[in-house]
Each structure stands twice: as structure tokens, then as C-alpha cells.
Scaffold this active site. Sequence first.
Site, PDB file in Angstrom:
ATOM      1  N   ARG A 260      48.501  49.780  40.593  1.00  0.00           N
ATOM      2  CA  ARG A 260      48.198  51.022  39.959  1.00  0.00           C
ATOM      3  C   ARG A 260      49.040  52.031  40.032  1.00  0.00           C
ATOM      4  NH1 ARG A 260      45.094  48.046  37.670  1.00  0.00           N
ATOM      5  NH2 ARG A 260      43.030  48.230  37.934  1.00  0.00           N
ATOM      6  N   GLU A 289      48.386  57.309  33.213  1.00  0.00           N
ATOM      7  CA  GLU A 289      48.207  56.629  32.037  1.00  0.00           C
ATOM      8  C   GLU A 289      47.397  57.426  31.032  1.00  0.00           C
ATOM      9  OE1 GLU A 289      47.518  52.581  32.311  1.00  0.00           O
ATOM     10  OE2 GLU A 289      49.038  52.574  34.297  1.00  0.00           O
ATOM     11  N   HIS A 307      50.968  48.532  30.538  1.00  0.00           N
ATOM     12  CA  HIS A 307      49.865  47.982  31.349  1.00  0.00           C
ATOM     13  C   HIS A 307      49.287  46.617  31.093  1.00  0.00           C
ATOM     14  CE1 HIS A 307      46.391  49.035  34.659  1.00  0.00           C
ATOM     15  NE2 HIS A 307      46.635  47.782  34.324  1.00  0.00           N
TER      16      HIS A 307
HETATM   17  C1  GLV Z   1      44.303  45.443  35.740  1.00  0.00           C
HETATM   18  O1  GLV Z   1      44.904  46.298  35.857  1.00  0.00           O
HETATM   19  C2  GLV Z   1      43.323  44.812  36.425  1.00  0.00           C
HETATM   20  O2  GLV Z   1      42.936  45.574  37.426  1.00  0.00           O
HETATM   21  O3  GLV Z   1      42.585  43.799  36.239  1.00  0.00           O
END
Ligand code: GLV
Length: 355
Positions: A260, A289, A307
Site C-alpha cells: 500500500r 492514489e 496498482h
Molecule cells: C489489492 O491491492 C489487494 O489488496 O488485493
Amino acid sequence: GKYRVVSTKPMPGTRWINLLVEQDCRVEICTQKKTILSIEDIIALIGDKCDGVIGQLTEEWGDALFSALSRAGGKAFSNMAVGYNNVNVDAATKHGVAVGNTPGVLTETTAELAASLSLAAARRIVEADEFMRAGLYDGWLPNLFVGNLLKGQTVGVIGAGRIGSAYARMMVEGFKMNLIYYDLYQATRLEKFITGYAEFLRANGEQPVTWKRAASMEEVLREADVISLHPILDKTTFHLINKESLATMKKEAILVNCSRGPVIDEVALVEHLKHNPMFRVGLDVFEDEPYMKPGLADQKNAIVVPHIASASKWTREGMATLAALNVLGKIKGYPIWSDPNRVEPFLKEDASPPA
Ligand code: GLV
Ligand code: GLV
């Protein structure tokens, strides 16, 4: 259908829809064009009667949404993600809504992207591609885009859960890197795997790989040549990588983040990239983001992707299916299939590693 299940986004495949429909659910999929829905949009979607919702990591699932879902008779919410920092699990519990996430199906896909970014950074693939497309290649040169050889270097993993361990295995076995990792929990299976692999290499007359569980994160930052971040995001991991930790890393290290964004202080990272041209970074996630902090996009030593770590067809269909099963199971009176309350904490002060 007796039950109404809402998905805030269209999701890949049809299996998840069929599963719900076969079990007496009406499925309603939000078709709004905008990428990120507001709280108001989602409240409208929930309406007066809603038994369960499948939501996305771009949505803030807190008191407002869980109270709306609870008023509509809802019992279950599943994030279509393994990470659930966007979900206030306490608020859900308070409103009697069970929460699920989608671990497992994205482990290898996410680890493969972290490996891709590691290689792309080590071999400067994006810079070289831009150079080629710009028509700048006018002949082979001994000094053109010289990068790092991974073999024999040390890969550092911060957070050796499912994804971190899968990534470590790929880098150790695929590229014969040595491993140093930091986690509150011992990654027993990973250690066993590497020990066995080292024996295999030794038996074949090759330099064996080594592994070490670090006593602190700083030890990993100091010693590793490539560092990949795989913790969950919570208040204990916010800005885990900051000005100070960046200064601890080798000048020519590679840093990869597929966890993250807020795990890295991105402003500090941009400064570090500016002053250390040999330091390279591969980022799948960002602090705000969909935005990047000013200056990041100008850095040649940064590779940035939107992402997409879990974005393989098999995984995304699997995530949708798991999210549907989480919601369906709860509606039918079973415990939630994957309950993040049972997910082992990483770097929480109150975490006590199992004996
Ligand atoms: C994507 O970022 C997830 O956490 O599945
Ligand atoms: C998440 O899947 C993890 O790494 O534990």
C-alpha cells in the site's frame, strides 16, 4: 431472488454472478462511469433493502456505509482485495456486518509483479524502452544501460506473509539471491525451502544461497540490495519507509512496493531519488492514489505502474468469486469465508508471535 446483493463495480468473469444467482440472490452491479464512487453514491446503491455488498479498495467503508447497510438489513460486506485498510472492521462489527477479504488467489500474481518490478529496475528496462522508442539507439556500447546482476546479491523482504514469502522464493530460486527478511513471525516454510535449495546447489557444486531472519527492519535496509515491501497498512506501518530509513539503505539499492502506498513517505522518496541517481524504485501503489507526489513522474530511476499487482485474469476472477462466496456464505448463515480479523497482524504493538 430472495436476497439482494450489490457489487459497487463490474468484476471479471461470470462465475461469481452465477454462484449468487443459483443461491437465490439478485445481483445488482453499479454501472456508474466514474472510477471512484462517493459515500453518497454507495448509500444510494444500498437503498432500502440490501443483504450484502461486494466493494472495492477505493471505497472508504466506515461508520456511514456500515450503518446504511445495516439499516437495509445487510449482514455481509466483502472487499474484493486482500488488503482491507479501507475497511473499518470495528464499525462493521458495531453494526452487525461481517467483513471478508480475498487472500490466497492473488499471492503468486502479486509476487510475480514484485519480481517483475525488481527485474525491470535492476536492468533499467523502462528507461531503455523509452530510449529505443525515442530513436536514440545508434549502436551497441559497453556502457549502455548497465544495471545490476541479481545473482549472489541479497534480497530483503519486509513482511514475509503469503505474498512476501512467495516473492522471496521466486527471487531466491529464480535468481540465486540470498535472503534477509523481517517479520514478527518466523517464515518456517520459506526457511525450510531455502535450506533445501541451498543443499541442492551445494550438491551440484554451486555456491549455496543463504537466508537470515533479521532482528530489526533496519538490518534488512542496511544489508539488502533489493528490498520488497509486503506488510499490511495500518498505523504501525504508515511511513515505515521514511527519510531516515531511506538513508539507511545502500546508495544503489532497489526498493519495490506492491503493498500500500502510505507504507512509504512518498515526498521523502522523491527527494531521495533526486539525490541518489543509482537508487531505483518500482512502485505499484502510491500514497494518494490515483495521484503521484510532485516530481516522482520526472525521475528516471522510478518505475511506476497503476496498482496492477493482482491483475491477472485468473486472479481477478478468483477474487470476485471469493468476494461473492464471502457474502453468500454469511447470508446463508455460515461464518464469513475469509475474515480479516483472523489475518495475522504485522508490526502491531500488541502482536505476540505464536510460540
Ligand atoms: C489489492 O491491492 C489487494 O489488496 O488485493
Ligand atoms: C497477504 O496475502 C499476505 O501476504 O499475507
